[in-house]
Design an enzyme around this catalytic site. Structure first.
Site, PDB file in Angstrom:
ATOM      1  N   GLU A  82      41.580  33.692  52.926  1.00 45.52           N
ATOM      2  CA  GLU A  82      40.771  32.809  53.769  1.00 45.52           C
ATOM      3  C   GLU A  82      39.798  33.632  54.595  1.00 45.52           C
ATOM      4  O   GLU A  82      40.164  34.719  55.059  1.00 45.52           O
ATOM      5  CB  GLU A  82      41.682  31.972  54.673  1.00 45.52           C
ATOM      6  CG  GLU A  82      42.562  30.994  53.895  1.00 45.52           C
ATOM      7  CD  GLU A  82      43.369  30.064  54.809  1.00 45.52           C
ATOM      8  OE1 GLU A  82      43.249  30.197  56.052  1.00 45.52           O
ATOM      9  OE2 GLU A  82      44.098  29.213  54.292  1.00 45.52           O
TER      10      GLU A  82
ATOM     11  N   HIS B 201      41.639  24.658  55.893  1.00 44.41           N
ATOM     12  CA  HIS B 201      42.703  24.938  56.866  1.00 44.41           C
ATOM     13  C   HIS B 201      42.558  24.032  58.093  1.00 44.41           C
ATOM     14  O   HIS B 201      42.432  24.494  59.227  1.00 44.41           O
ATOM     15  CB  HIS B 201      42.696  26.405  57.284  1.00 44.41           C
ATOM     16  CG  HIS B 201      44.047  26.902  57.724  1.00 44.41           C
ATOM     17  ND1 HIS B 201      44.499  28.169  57.468  1.00 44.41           N
ATOM     18  CD2 HIS B 201      45.052  26.288  58.393  1.00 44.41           C
ATOM     19  CE1 HIS B 201      45.711  28.325  57.975  1.00 44.41           C
ATOM     20  NE2 HIS B 201      46.065  27.192  58.538  1.00 44.41           N
TER      21      HIS B 201
END
Length: 532
Positions: free
Chosen positions: A260, A278
């Site tokens: 990420e 997220h």
């Protein structure tokens, strides 16, 4: 005044909590790792979200750091092992965003079941593909939960309300708790074979990494769907993409990714795959809750010693902290005395510590004893190993193969409360006991089975000798000739003419020449300077 650095974006209300409670706080989000290392040295606390990486290198540059507070549940960005080894408490906020994350998992399940993102995009493009988007009902389907803790249990509750059959794999889920939640506890293999939807709610550890591996994905029920709002790395993303392309699985919904920010993924571009960046904790309520919670927890610890939601040490509530404080000090002092006496002989191989036993008797037996035992261990191991505190002492003991035992004696003895600490090596076992007087003042009451009442002082001299006439006079004269003032003087003996103990409180450190002179006095067996 303690100092806290906030290195990620937190609610201004968290800053206000620190300042209102008398803690100096600086807010500096967006620093590079090098910039953060350059300024971290004076701070007692570090508050982060997920952007800041709390590495071993960062902690090595932070000699004053006492606590790291993670506003959120996951601590993947914190090197907990290094923090523990350095005696730094790591806290998270497991409840602050639990509802928000659980709701996102349910939303992702609905979106996946009814293909909502694709249907929305198609309709906005001017199409009316009513027959293309044939979904499935959640009613009557089997939801398999991998992990049924704070968030997983909320998902279970919501799913039961949707009239789904809920099964759960979680080694820590008790049968009683499963019954309360209305879920069936199963093994992983059973869950993979039965679930129509699998939702992950486990932390990322060596045991859970790739828990949905290629092999386990192949074992899943044909046409099943995967939802992951927990942690990237729990699912083999390439294998998941292959399973969807082949038609073995009907789709997936992911809020988290192994890397990420996720700029690319084998799952991107596939139909029946829902992806969000997220967003599990991305609600105004959750952001506020975790920020306020981490600020309160860190302030409690820095100001009172209360420990909440710590990853690497026992919890101590704000109500318990004042009551436990004098007992923790007693445990630390007893441990320090035993550790210093043991350190004198620890250079010999067969004198390595093999076991430490802590006994609690009377009023102390009813308290939260885990932090007391941790304080005692820190006291014992500190003189031998240096930088040891309550946080890392249990780990240090375990790494060195030291057996630690805790015993509770409910009987009432001579003292209303008593703590006895025993240290066993290859050649001997030494015990020291203490109590509290006047409510909160630690006092030594026994050494090696010999009764001796003495208050602890910053500098003391411990002498064992033969109980024969002439010792006290020669000992006192030796100190007087050297200009050493005696603050307190305590004696104890096993029996007339037997082993005796002399414990002296001094106004300052014992000079080495004077210590040598004491050790050469007739009848002296051992003389050890103590520092508390």
């Amino acid at each position: 005044m303690p100092k806290v650095l906030i290195s990620d974006k937190l609610s201004p209300a968290a800053v206000e909590i620190f300042r209102r409670r008398g803690i100096e706080v600086d807010v500096k989000p967006g620093l590079s790792p090098a910039e953060l290392r350059a300024i971290i040295e004076p701070y007692d606390g570090l508050a982060v979200r997920s952007a800041t990486k709390v590495t071993r290198e960062l902690m090595e540059a932070a000699p004053n750091l006492r606590v790291v507070g993670r506003a959120g549940i996951g601590v993947d960005n914190v090197d907990v092992t290094s923090a523990t080894n350095r005696g730094v408490v790591v806290m998270n906020t497991p409840h602050g965003n639990a509802i928000t994350t659980a709701e996102h998992a349910i939303a992702m399940m609905f979106a996946l079941a009814r293909q909502l993102p694709e249907a929305s995009a198609s309709t906005k493009a001017g199409k009316w593909e009513k027959n293309r988007f044939m979904g499935v009902e959640l009613f009557g389907k089997t939801l398999g939960l991998i992990g049924c803790g704070n968030i997983g249990s909320i998902v279970a509750d919501r799913a039961v309300g949707l009239k789904m059959k809920v099964i759960a794999f979680d080694p820590f889920l008790s049968e009683r708790r499963a019954l309360e939640l209305g879920v069936e506890k199963v093994e992983l293999a059973d869950l993979l074979e039965r679930a129509d939807f699998i939702s992950l709610h486990a932390p990322l550890t060596e045991q859970t990494r790739d828990i949905l591996s290629r092999e386990n994905l192949e074992r899943m029920k044909k046409g099943a769907r995967v939802i992951n709002c927990a942690r990237g790395g729990l699912v083999d993303e390439a294998a998941l993409a292959d399973a969807i392309r082949s038609g073995h699985l009907a789709g997936a919904a992911l809020d988290v990714f192994e890397t990420e920010p996720a700029k690319e993924s084998p799952l991107f571009g596939l139909e029946n795959v829902v992806c969000t960046p997220h967003l599990g904790a991305a609600t105004a309520e959750a952001q506020e809750n975790v920020a306020l919670q981490v600020a309160d927890q860190m302030a409690d610890y820095l100001l009172t010693g209360a420990v909440s939601n710590a990853i690497n040490m026992p919890s101590v509530t704000a109500e318990e902290a004042p009551r436990l404080k004098p007992y923790m000090e007693l445990a630390r002092l007893l441990g320090g005395m035993a550790g210093q006496l043991t350190a004198v002989q620890a250079q010999e191989s067969d004198n390595a510590i093999r076991a430490i036993r802590v006994e609690y008797e009377g009023a102390v037996a009813d308290l939260n004893r885990r932090p007391l035992t941790a304080a005692a261990l820190a006291g014992v191991l500190g003189p031998l190993l240096g930088s040891v505190n309550m946080v890392n002492a249990p780990v240090v003991a375990r790494e060195r193969g030291i057996e630690v035992a805790e015993t509770v004696l409910e009987r009432s003895g001579e003292y209303q409360t008593l703590v006895r600490l025993s240290v066993a090596t290859g050649r001997f076992e030494r015990s020291v006991s203490g109590t509290l007087v006047a409510g909160d003042k630690p006092r030594l009451v026994e050494v090696k089975g010999i009764a001796v009442e003495a208050d602890f002082a910053p500098h003391m001299l411990y002498v064992t000798n033969q109980d024969k006439p002439g010792f006290i006079g020669r000992f006192g004269m030796t100190l007087a000739d050297a200009g050493i003032n005696i603050a307190t003087f305590h004696l104890g003996r096993s029996a007339p003419g037997g082993d005796a103990i002399c414990l002296v409180g001094l106004d300052g450190p014992m000079p080495e020449p004077v210590l040598s002179a004491v050790r050469h006095l007739p009848l002296v067996v051992q003389a050890v300077p103590l520092t508390f």
